[in-house]
Design a protein around this motif. Structure first.
Motif, mmCIF file in Angstrom:
data_model
loop_
_atom_site.group_PDB
_atom_site.id
_atom_site.type_symbol
_atom_site.label_atom_id
_atom_site.label_comp_id
_atom_site.label_asym_id
_atom_site.label_seq_id
_atom_site.Cartn_x
_atom_site.Cartn_y
_atom_site.Cartn_z
ATOM 1 N N ALA B 255 0.840 -1.510 -0.250
ATOM 2 C CA ALA B 255 -0.052 0.281 0.215
ATOM 3 C C ALA B 255 0.475 1.198 0.306
ATOM 4 O O ALA B 255 0.279 2.523 -0.818
ATOM 5 N N ASP B 256 2.225 0.886 0.996
ATOM 6 C CA ASP B 256 2.972 2.436 0.689
ATOM 7 C C ASP B 256 3.324 2.461 -0.390
ATOM 8 O O ASP B 256 3.352 4.152 -1.127
ATOM 9 N N GLY B 257 3.413 1.910 -1.384
ATOM 10 C CA GLY B 257 4.316 2.090 -2.665
ATOM 11 C C GLY B 257 3.805 2.311 -3.626
ATOM 12 O O GLY B 257 3.335 2.680 -5.250
ATOM 13 N N THR B 258 1.853 2.211 -3.512
ATOM 14 C CA THR B 258 0.772 2.640 -4.717
ATOM 15 C C THR B 258 0.121 3.930 -4.575
ATOM 16 O O THR B 258 -0.109 4.436 -3.580
ATOM 17 N N THR B 259 -0.102 4.423 -5.678
ATOM 18 C CA THR B 259 -0.342 5.933 -5.877
ATOM 19 C C THR B 259 -2.157 5.963 -6.664
ATOM 20 O O THR B 259 -1.789 4.786 -7.347
ATOM 21 N N LEU B 260 -2.546 5.697 -5.825
ATOM 22 C CA LEU B 260 -4.001 6.088 -6.564
ATOM 23 C C LEU B 260 -3.892 6.648 -7.662
ATOM 24 O O LEU B 260 -4.020 8.136 -7.318
ATOM 25 N N GLU B 261 -5.473 6.458 -8.422
ATOM 26 C CA GLU B 261 -5.620 7.958 -10.076
ATOM 27 C C GLU B 261 -6.566 8.682 -9.281
ATOM 28 O O GLU B 261 -7.362 7.639 -8.250
ATOM 29 N N PRO B 262 -6.725 9.795 -9.672
ATOM 30 C CA PRO B 262 -8.367 9.925 -8.970
ATOM 31 C C PRO B 262 -9.671 9.452 -9.231
ATOM 32 O O PRO B 262 -10.447 9.387 -8.013
ATOM 33 N N LEU B 263 -9.397 9.042 -9.995
ATOM 34 C CA LEU B 263 -10.748 7.892 -10.564
ATOM 35 C C LEU B 263 -10.953 6.881 -9.375
ATOM 36 O O LEU B 263 -12.366 6.740 -9.043
ATOM 37 N N GLN B 264 -9.748 6.273 -9.278
ATOM 38 C CA GLN B 264 -9.915 5.255 -8.070
ATOM 39 C C GLN B 264 -10.956 6.161 -6.491
ATOM 40 O O GLN B 264 -10.821 5.627 -5.864
ATOM 41 N N LEU B 265 -9.900 7.105 -6.862
ATOM 42 C CA LEU B 265 -9.804 7.786 -4.961
ATOM 43 C C LEU B 265 -12.078 8.248 -4.960
ATOM 44 O O LEU B 265 -12.377 8.075 -3.917
ATOM 45 N N ALA B 266 -12.135 8.445 -6.857
ATOM 46 C CA ALA B 266 -13.761 8.614 -6.825
ATOM 47 C C ALA B 266 -14.019 7.415 -6.418
ATOM 48 O O ALA B 266 -15.229 7.815 -4.880
ATOM 49 N N ASN B 267 -13.403 6.268 -6.438
ATOM 50 C CA ASN B 267 -14.776 5.591 -6.142
ATOM 51 C C ASN B 267 -14.295 4.508 -5.367
ATOM 52 O O ASN B 267 -15.434 4.015 -4.290
ATOM 53 N N GLY B 268 -13.367 4.619 -5.178
ATOM 54 C CA GLY B 268 -12.842 4.511 -3.789
ATOM 55 C C GLY B 268 -13.413 4.896 -2.048
ATOM 56 O O GLY B 268 -14.094 3.900 -2.028
ATOM 57 N N ALA B 269 -13.443 6.352 -2.960
ATOM 58 C CA ALA B 269 -14.417 7.144 -1.862
ATOM 59 C C ALA B 269 -15.816 6.546 -1.338
ATOM 60 O O ALA B 269 -16.533 6.516 -0.291
ATOM 61 N N LYS B 270 -16.803 6.375 -1.897
ATOM 62 C CA LYS B 270 -18.061 5.766 -2.175
ATOM 63 C C LYS B 270 -18.236 4.245 -2.428
ATOM 64 O O LYS B 270 -18.996 4.167 -1.315
ATOM 65 N N ALA B 271 -16.625 3.604 -1.823
ATOM 66 C CA ALA B 271 -17.531 1.802 -2.054
ATOM 67 C C ALA B 271 -16.987 1.989 0.039
ATOM 68 O O ALA B 271 -17.595 1.313 -0.039
ATOM 69 N N LEU B 272 -16.164 3.118 0.388
ATOM 70 C CA LEU B 272 -16.160 2.588 2.354
ATOM 71 C C LEU B 272 -17.177 3.389 2.474
ATOM 72 O O LEU B 272 -18.043 2.588 3.400
ATOM 73 N N LEU B 273 -18.716 4.012 2.291
ATOM 74 C CA LEU B 273 -19.613 4.030 2.062
ATOM 75 C C LEU B 273 -20.667 2.577 1.692
ATOM 76 O O LEU B 273 -21.220 2.540 2.381
ATOM 77 N N ASP B 274 -20.438 2.299 0.558
ATOM 78 C CA ASP B 274 -20.924 1.040 0.828
ATOM 79 C C ASP B 274 -20.974 0.126 2.244
ATOM 80 O O ASP B 274 -21.676 -0.491 2.015
ATOM 81 N N GLU B 275 -19.742 0.438 2.158
ATOM 82 C CA GLU B 275 -19.011 -1.046 3.220
ATOM 83 C C GLU B 275 -20.066 -0.398 4.614
ATOM 84 O O GLU B 275 -19.932 -1.567 4.733
ATOM 85 N N VAL B 276 -20.028 0.031 4.806
ATOM 86 C CA VAL B 276 -21.037 1.272 5.620
ATOM 87 C C VAL B 276 -22.032 0.604 5.341
ATOM 88 O O VAL B 276 -23.302 -0.176 6.615
ATOM 89 N N ALA B 277 -22.804 1.053 4.153
ATOM 90 C CA ALA B 277 -23.984 0.543 4.465
ATOM 91 C C ALA B 277 -24.448 -1.094 4.100
ATOM 92 O O ALA B 277 -25.511 -1.311 4.924
ATOM 93 N N THR B 278 -23.137 -1.671 3.666
ATOM 94 C CA THR B 278 -24.029 -3.572 3.662
ATOM 95 C C THR B 278 -23.314 -3.960 4.734
ATOM 96 O O THR B 278 -23.517 -4.965 5.334
ATOM 97 N N GLY B 279 -22.066 -3.614 5.192
ATOM 98 C CA GLY B 279 -21.162 -4.180 6.186
ATOM 99 C C GLY B 279 -22.022 -3.949 7.925
ATOM 100 O O GLY B 279 -21.720 -4.668 9.349
ATOM 101 N N LYS B 280 -21.729 -2.764 7.997
ATOM 102 C CA LYS B 280 -21.579 -2.349 9.514
ATOM 103 C C LYS B 280 -22.781 -1.694 9.731
ATOM 104 O O LYS B 280 -23.543 -2.180 10.658
ATOM 105 N N ILE B 281 -23.076 -0.814 9.139
ATOM 106 C CA ILE B 281 -25.140 -0.657 9.988
ATOM 107 C C ILE B 281 -26.002 -2.234 9.568
ATOM 108 O O ILE B 281 -26.739 -2.232 10.375
ATOM 109 N N THR B 282 -25.935 -3.216 9.078
ATOM 110 C CA THR B 282 -26.513 -4.520 9.434
ATOM 111 C C THR B 282 -25.530 -5.192 10.006
ATOM 112 O O THR B 282 -26.564 -6.053 10.850
ATOM 113 N N GLY B 283 -24.380 -4.997 11.131
ATOM 114 C CA GLY B 283 -23.420 -5.358 11.702
ATOM 115 C C GLY B 283 -23.517 -6.781 11.577
ATOM 116 O O GLY B 283 -23.055 -7.571 12.335
#
Lengths: 429, 380
Positions: B255-283
């Motif tokens: 991970a330390d050696g990886t630089t994300l592309e802007p589009l990966q950042l945008a999609n990553g930001a959304k993917a993290l919220l999907d994680e919240v919705a599908t994994g955390k709110i459901t327990g």
């Protein structure tokens, strides 16, 4: 991505929508005569159109009330989660635009499901691509809690505009209501002849409401349980009986004005005239006990015969319900039968029923979790559903049904022109 | 819901050369060593965050953060809109931590976060000197670098905390291991968009029971979580603890050696919220410990960090979207903060359906806004 190859605006589905609307217009012009007037003319004309065709979205009344009942329902109740009136108004405008498009058989958004930017979420979800308008109607209602929260809060400055009849329904004997599937600040009734079209519409409206509304509960229904037009055959409910024989019909305009439509002089008439109150009750049917009841018991419980639907003591379905008729020294229609108690001659009123059957799987004990999602429209719930239901206290049918949810909404009049939107008179008047 | 109309009204391309607080040469500000950096002392405590100065000349500095408080703290340097320029994580009481940061001219804020939550104790920091002018392309290119700096601050803490957690497991200290479990996961959950790039390691570290293919062992955080909370017996967990630490070491290196592309950042930001919705709110995520809200908070912070890295670009390309995203991040944080309990969070199984619905509604709204970022980025 096949959608990209089609010229904008003339997909097969869109063509269907336009043809439907056009056909309806022609028939309306020809069929009006002196018999039927105003909006009912348009609605009735739509009934002459096929099940794939579009039902006009605009009119004096909202479509989906006296519109000949379609086969499928997706009903959703929502809570408003913002306190910002402007956000709510903007959503109502956005919803109206989307509803206009979808009821015409088009995509929810102006761009469409597959023609948008590659890196943007599509403005339509796509599952209705290629499907005709399917008679889709979208009908909105405003619940009592939109005007005033349970603890008396006036979030949107609407408290003073709440019509007096718009209050939660009273408790009825035998109610087993689950608050989680009752009430709601708003409702949307989506009816269509294709379930996928109804679900698509609700899904897209909910999607557009992110941050402003939250789904409180929803209900799918199949198989209309009422006729709302004389052109329709009376369907059967899950008890196997014809339901809605004596329902108010679109063609009976005088009765609609008396029992269904809110009038100018009624409370809240300044914004609600031409609208109606929607009462929704999820009525679970205890299927297994019913199925083991004798045919005679079933007849005496309903007050009609199962085969033809004729009132007991009569021959044909539409023979009059004669509550005084006696056979062998006994009343032909038992005094505890559903028909005896619910019939206008005993309830003293009439409502327009528009319910659907539902089966929500089974209940974990091997029994169907099934019944009737009852919807009724009336000019005032107190002299409509409440009056009828109070009269059903001794109804023999109560042994076989449980009311598990309850909700009431004020449905505003129809959207008029291109610039009009759902609830405009309420929010700007 | 108004975004589409609004977006359509925007000029398709903003060719303006923009003024921004970011700088094009800060590639290795956090990770590298710049011997000439001037040191600025920071005295952090439970109710103060005393930074040695409030004004600096543009340049590279080393903040030396000392925690004199009673709880673990964090130190941040924020550019406008809470864009993280640098952060030091997980500074225990009595500890000191150096933080190297390159600061171009601009207005900043420093923040200490005792208890590692909330907005923190803020102070203004003005940096004078020449400002760099970045084009939109340059500010997009800068986003990946900015985010990499964030990732490195997180991986350092992840490694440290996972070492402590697995050490407690190996030592059979169940209570300590239970206390460290959600803390170590916080650093993991903040950077999951990067972790997921390394497809084979993610399931080994974070797989849930039942996710494994036939014949594959159930390993990672959740294997140990199950032992800690279900039986309280970790006597057989030594090999799993060792493997977890090894896998985390490997992913940190990658991970330390990886630089994300802007589009990966945008999609990553959304993917993290999907994680919240599908994994955390459901327990579903922490089904034995019910510490899902720690992960929720971490996903949210990680998502925000990815958006903030794109911020200089977004503010030029779609300022209304940025305002809406800010508002909705704040609303979600407010919703979540109701369930703060001491240094941690209320357990998931103590939340009512109505409370979960409130959390879900706020995340749904936020996700709708964040899902618009990718198209704005792709417009370039």
């Amino acid at each position: 991505m096949s959608g990209q190859e089609e010229p904008t605006g003339v997909s097969r589905r869109r063509l269907f929508g336009w043809m439907g609307a056009g056909t309806a217009g022609v028939l309306a012009a020809g069929a009006t005569g002196g018999l039927i007037g105003r909006a009912t003319a348009v609605e009735t004309a739509a009934s002459s159109a096929g099940p794939d065709d579009a039902v006009p979205f605009t009119g004096a009344h909202q479509a989906g009330i006296v519109t000949p009942a379609q086969d499928r329902l997706h009903f959703v109740a929502l809570d408003v989660i913002t306190d910002d009136r402007d956000e709510l108004v903007e959503l109502l405008r956005t919803w109206t635009d989307a509803a206009r498009r979808m009821t015409a058989g088009r995509d929810a958004g102006p761009v469409g499901a597959v023609d948008g930017e590659r890196y943007a979420p599509p403005d339509d979800t796509g599952e209705a691509l290629g499907l005709p308008a399917s008679g889709l109607t979208l009908t909105i209602g405003f619940g009592p809690t939109l005007f005033e929260t349970v603890d008396g809060g006036d979030r949107f400055g609407l408290a003073a505009r709440r019509p007096a009849p718009l209050v939660e329904l009273p408790a009825f004997a035998g109610d087993q209501l689950d608050p989680a599937i009752s009430g709601g600040d708003l409702c949307i009734q989506a009816c269509a002849n294709d379930p996928q079209v109804a679900v698509h519409a609700v899904r897209n409206l909910v999607r557009l409401g992110a941050g402003v509304v939250s789904v409180r509960w929803s209900q799918l229904g199949f198989g209309r349980t009422s006729s709302t037009s004389t052109g329709q055959a009376t369907p059967r409910n899950l008890f196997g009986f014809k339901d809605g024989t004596n329902n108010l019909k679109a063609e009976n305009e005088q009765a609609l004005d008396r029992f269904v439509w809110v009038a100018d002089g009624d409370s809240g008439g300044d914004w609600l005239a031409g609208g109606s109150y929607l009462v929704a009750r999820r009525i679970r049917m205890l299927i297994e006990p019913w199925d083991t009841a004798t045919l005679d018991e079933q007849h005496r419980t309903i007050g009609r015969t199962k085969g033809t639907g004729a009132p007991l003591g009569q021959r044909a379905e539409f023979d009059p319900v004669d509550v005084t008729k006696q056979v062998d020294g006994e009343f032909a229609i038992p005094e505890t039968s559903h028909v005896f108690l619910a019939h206008p001659s005993n309830s003293g009123t009439a409502i327009l029923r528009r319910g659907y059957s539902f089966v929500d799987g089974s209940d974990g004990l091997g029994r169907l979790d099934a019944g009737l999602f009852f919807i009724a429209y009336q000019r005032d719930p107190a002299t409509g559903f409440v009056q009828v239901q109070r009269n059903l206290r001794r109804d023999a049918l109560n042994e076989y049904v449980r009311h598990t949810s309850s909700a009431v909404f004020a449905c505003p009049p129809g959207v008029r022109g291109d610039g009009d939107w759902w609830g405009r008179a309420l929010f700007t008047g | 819901m108004s975004l589409r109309n609004r977006r359509a009204a925007l000029a398709p391309a903003l060719a303006l050369v923009v003024l921004t607080a970011a700088c094009g040469e800060s590639d290795d500000a956090a990770g590298g060593s710049s011997p000439a950096a001037e040191t600025i002392p920071v005295a952090a405590s439970d109710d103060a965050c005393d930074v040695g100065t409030a004004e600096l000349e543009a340049g590279t500095y080393e903040f030396e953060v000392t925690n004199g408080g009673s709880t673990t703290t964090e130190f941040y340097v924020y550019a406008e809109g809470d864009r993280v320029m640098a952060e030091a994580e997980n500074i225990a009481p009595e500890q000191s931590r150096p933080l190297l940061v390159e600061l171009p001219a601009g207005e900043y804020e420093t923040a200490c976060k005792p208890g590692m939550t909330g907005d923190g104790i803020r102070n203004p920091l003005t940096v004078t000197g020449d400002s760099e002018r970045l084009s939109e392309d340059e500010s997009l290119a800068q986003a990946g670098t900015d985010y990499q700096r964030y990732v490195r601050s997180q991986t350092a803490a992840l490694l440290e905390q996972t070492t402590a957690f697995t050490g407690a497991v190996t030592a059979g200290d169940v209570e300590r291991a239970k206390a460290l479990y959600p803390v170590a996961r916080t650093y993991w959950e903040r950077i999951e968009p990067v972790a997921e790039i390394f497809g084979d390691l993610d399931p080994l570290i974070d797989g849930r029971e039942g996710d494994q293919e036939e014949g594959q062992d159930f390993t990672g955080f959740h294997r140990i979580e199950k032992a800690l909370w279900e039986t309280g017996d970790v006597s057989g967990m030594g090999p799993y603890a060792d493997k977890l630490l090894t896998d985390v070491q490997r992913i940190v290196e990658l991970a330390d050696g990886t630089t994300l592309e802007p589009l990966q950042l945008a999609n990553g930001a959304k993917a993290l919220l999907d994680e919240v919705a599908t994994g955390k709110i459901t327990g579903e995520e922490d089904r034995y410990s019910h510490t899902d809200l720690w992960d929720f908070a971490a996903n949210l912070e990680g998502s925000q960090a990815a958006v903030q890295a794109l911020r200089p670009y977004l503010e030029e390309a779609d300022p209304e979207l940025v305002a809406e995203i800010d508002e909705r991040f704040a609303a979600t944080e407010t919703e979540l903060r109701q369930y703060r309990a001491g240094d941690g969070w209320v357990l998931h199984d103590q939340l009512t359906q109505e409370q979960l619905r409130g959390l879900s509604d706020s995340v749904t709204a936020l996700t709708a806004s964040v899902s618009e970022v990718a198209a704005v980025v792709a417009d370039r």
